[in-house]
Scaffold this motif. Structure first.
Motif, PDB file in Angstrom:
ATOM      1  N   ALA A 272       0.747  -1.217   0.066  1.00  0.00           N
ATOM      2  CA  ALA A 272       0.092  -0.180  -0.193  1.00  0.00           C
ATOM      3  C   ALA A 272       0.826   1.272  -0.002  1.00  0.00           C
ATOM      4  CB  ALA A 272      -0.952  -0.140   1.180  1.00  0.00           C
ATOM      5  N   ALA A 273       0.426   2.291  -0.619  1.00  0.00           N
ATOM      6  CA  ALA A 273       1.127   3.558  -0.583  1.00  0.00           C
ATOM      7  C   ALA A 273       0.033   4.624  -0.401  1.00  0.00           C
ATOM      8  CB  ALA A 273       1.880   3.730  -1.665  1.00  0.00           C
ATOM      9  N   GLY A 274       0.591   5.645   0.185  1.00  0.00           N
ATOM     10  CA  GLY A 274      -0.360   6.921   0.137  1.00  0.00           C
ATOM     11  C   GLY A 274      -0.203   7.938   1.422  1.00  0.00           C
ATOM     12  N   LYS A 275      -1.069   8.648   1.849  1.00  0.00           N
ATOM     13  CA  LYS A 275      -0.773   9.697   2.761  1.00  0.00           C
ATOM     14  C   LYS A 275      -1.707   9.843   3.805  1.00  0.00           C
ATOM     15  CE  LYS A 275      -4.138  13.253   1.110  1.00  0.00           C
ATOM     16  NZ  LYS A 275      -4.438  14.531   1.112  1.00  0.00           N
ATOM     17  N   GLY A 276      -1.420  10.758   4.741  1.00  0.00           N
ATOM     18  CA  GLY A 276      -2.603  10.847   6.009  1.00  0.00           C
ATOM     19  C   GLY A 276      -3.376  12.017   5.806  1.00  0.00           C
ATOM     20  N   THR A 277      -4.404  12.115   6.187  1.00  0.00           N
ATOM     21  CA  THR A 277      -5.182  13.482   6.443  1.00  0.00           C
ATOM     22  C   THR A 277      -6.177  13.589   7.475  1.00  0.00           C
ATOM     23  OG1 THR A 277      -6.514  14.852   4.825  1.00  0.00           O
ATOM     24  CG2 THR A 277      -7.383  12.768   5.003  1.00  0.00           C
ATOM     25  N   LYS A 278      -6.970  14.574   7.881  1.00  0.00           N
ATOM     26  CA  LYS A 278      -7.945  14.754   8.823  1.00  0.00           C
ATOM     27  C   LYS A 278      -9.259  14.211   8.271  1.00  0.00           C
ATOM     28  CE  LYS A 278      -9.914  17.735  12.208  1.00  0.00           C
ATOM     29  NZ  LYS A 278      -9.926  19.145  12.749  1.00  0.00           N
ATOM     30  N   TYR A 279      -9.963  13.236   8.888  1.00  0.00           N
ATOM     31  CA  TYR A 279     -11.137  12.686   8.282  1.00  0.00           C
ATOM     32  C   TYR A 279     -11.842  12.035   9.254  1.00  0.00           C
ATOM     33  CZ  TYR A 279     -14.142   9.617   5.530  1.00  0.00           C
ATOM     34  OH  TYR A 279     -15.181   9.072   5.249  1.00  0.00           O
ATOM     35  N   LEU A 280     -13.180  12.329   9.112  1.00  0.00           N
ATOM     36  CA  LEU A 280     -14.362  11.666   9.379  1.00  0.00           C
ATOM     37  C   LEU A 280     -15.252  11.603   8.522  1.00  0.00           C
ATOM     38  CD1 LEU A 280     -14.717  13.533  13.039  1.00  0.00           C
ATOM     39  CD2 LEU A 280     -14.037  11.255  12.632  1.00  0.00           C
TER      40      LEU A 280
END
Length: 434
Positions: free
Chosen positions: A166-174
């Motif tokens: 897997a690859a990607g990023k982080g973020t603030k999410y709901l």
């Protein structure tokens, strides 16, 4: 990537790398702040709809009057790209329609293109990149932004012989953020509208970060540049901190949350009940890798890697990104090495306009970060089969049909001018790569 020695040689030869910048907003301003301390790199021209604001941006990031005096400020991007003193064009408008036109013209003029504009890249980047390669110029992602940094980690893993899980990023999410609008966005950031205005923060742009659209666009860009697979029905946004990546982002059959190996995904910095994730990756990027053999798995343990319980899966991550402050890497790589820092290779992922609420006939869509639609990541084959309207073309078009909340908007649902440059470029890309 080693470019500084090449740059030093250009300094000695008094042959600087010459840049034409389109768009002097936040990303462009961060790039401009690095120019005075980068010998061998100059800005020949800046094109912005408001040239006076571009001049003001230069002053605000510390440019001297003498330095700014050597730059041509203009509101005509097309004329700027025809100048003889531009080697690399940086497209940083964030406008997908304008971005396609600008990139195509830069390629026609024989200029390298650094595409900060991920919205345009997802809309038709496969076609633009192919045309750039045919023209002998570079079409590149923007180093410092999360897609290029993620692609770099994927390249590292594959070059070392690891399988990318897997690859990607982080973020603030709901989950509720998908319905966020420019009128409600500041509540989620803990700001008042007045505080945001004083800081020069654009409500629609920041809402696109929050409602999931920007995450979908960036994951689509990564998938199209690496061949990694998008989820079948949108991003999951599982909560996961730096220490949990290898545990959460492994296949379901091994105890994780992924449908399979080799996928893009975004992790949330919030648990579903709103509690902060421990050691979150909100500003960073990651790659989860699998040891190809027991010996490599043992090395993971011996050298302190954070693994899942089996020891087979591990993660590398970068906890931050500096966006425009790092853009020089892409510019110099294109001009000095003739190589992109990530580039679209295929059309494997798309971002579909999806209704935030029940929409009525006659309503006008307001695009990315607006109050009517958000962008959902889909496999390109699914998007094409459903006739999904790309989020990049969902601005200023009128609905012909009612759309229920959560429903994907299709081409047939809107009144759109097929003769415009952006639509024709997108249609050409679909026919070529779909």
């Amino acid at each position: 990537m080693f470019v500084y020695q090449e740059l030093s040689a250009r300094v000695a030869a008094e042959r600087p790398v010459r840049v034409g910048l389109i768009g002097a907003g936040k990303f462009g301003s961060m790039f401009l702040s690095q120019v005075p301390t980068t010998p061998g790199l100059t800005v020949s021209a800046i094109a912005d709809l408001r040239p006076d604001n571009a001049r003001k941006a230069c002053a605000e990031v510390g440019w001297t009057e003498d330095l700014a005096g050597g730059v041509a400020f203009t509101d005509d991007a097309m004329a700027m790209m025809a100048r003889d003193d531009v080697d690399v064009v940086v497209e940083a408008t964030g406008n997908p329609v304008a971005g396609l036109v600008h990139a195509r013209e830069a390629i026609r003029q024989g200029r390298h293109v650094v595409m900060v504009n991920v919205e345009a890249d997802v809309l038709a980047g496969a076609l633009l990149a192919e045309q750039a390669r045919a023209a002998g110029v570079v079409y590149s992602m923007a180093y410092g932004d999360q897609p290029a940094l993620t692609c770099e980690m994927v390249e590292w893993a594959r070059s070392c012989g690891f399988r990318v899980v897997a690859a990607g990023k982080g973020t603030k999410y709901l989950p509720g953020y998908h319905g966020s609008t420019p009128d409600t966005v500041w509540d989620h950031y803990g700001l008042t509208p007045e505080q945001a205005a004083d800081a020069g923060m654009n409500a629609q742009m920041f809402n696109s970060f929050l409602d999931g659209t920007k995450s979908a666009l960036e994951m689509a860009a990564i998938a199209n540049a690496t061949g990694l697979t998008p989820p079948s029905d949108g991003l999951l946004f599982p909560p996961a901190g730096m220490d949990d990546l290898a545990h959460v982002l492994r296949p379901v059959e091994d105890g994780g949350q992924l449908a399979g190996k080799g996928m893009v995904e975004v992790v949330s910095s919030l648990e579903r009940d709103g509690r902060p994730v421990f050691r979150d990756l909100r500003w960073g990027v990651y790659v989860v890798i699998e040891a190809p053999n027991p010996y490599a798995a043992a090395c993971f343990r011996q050298y302190g890697m954070n693994t899942d319980a089996s020891g087979r899966y591990s993660a590398m991550y970068k906890p931050f990104h500096l966006i425009g402050l790092e853009l020089n890497v892409s510019i110099l790589s294109a001009a000095l090495l003739g190589k992109p820092t990530g580039s679209t290779l295929s059309f494997d992922a798309d971002v579909a306009a999806t209704a935030k609420r029940d929409l009525a006939i006659g309503e006008r869509l307001d695009g990315e970060g607006g109050s009517t639609v958000w962008g959902k990541l889909l496999p390109a084959k699914t998007s094409l089969a459903r006739g999904a309207l790309p989020i990049g073309l969902a601005h200023g078009v009128t609905l012909k049909n009612r759309i229920a909340a959560g429903q994907i908007v299709t081409w047939d649902d809107v009144d759109i001018d097929e003769a415009t440059d952006a639509v024709s470029i997108r249609r050409e890309m679909e026919q070529r790569f779909g």
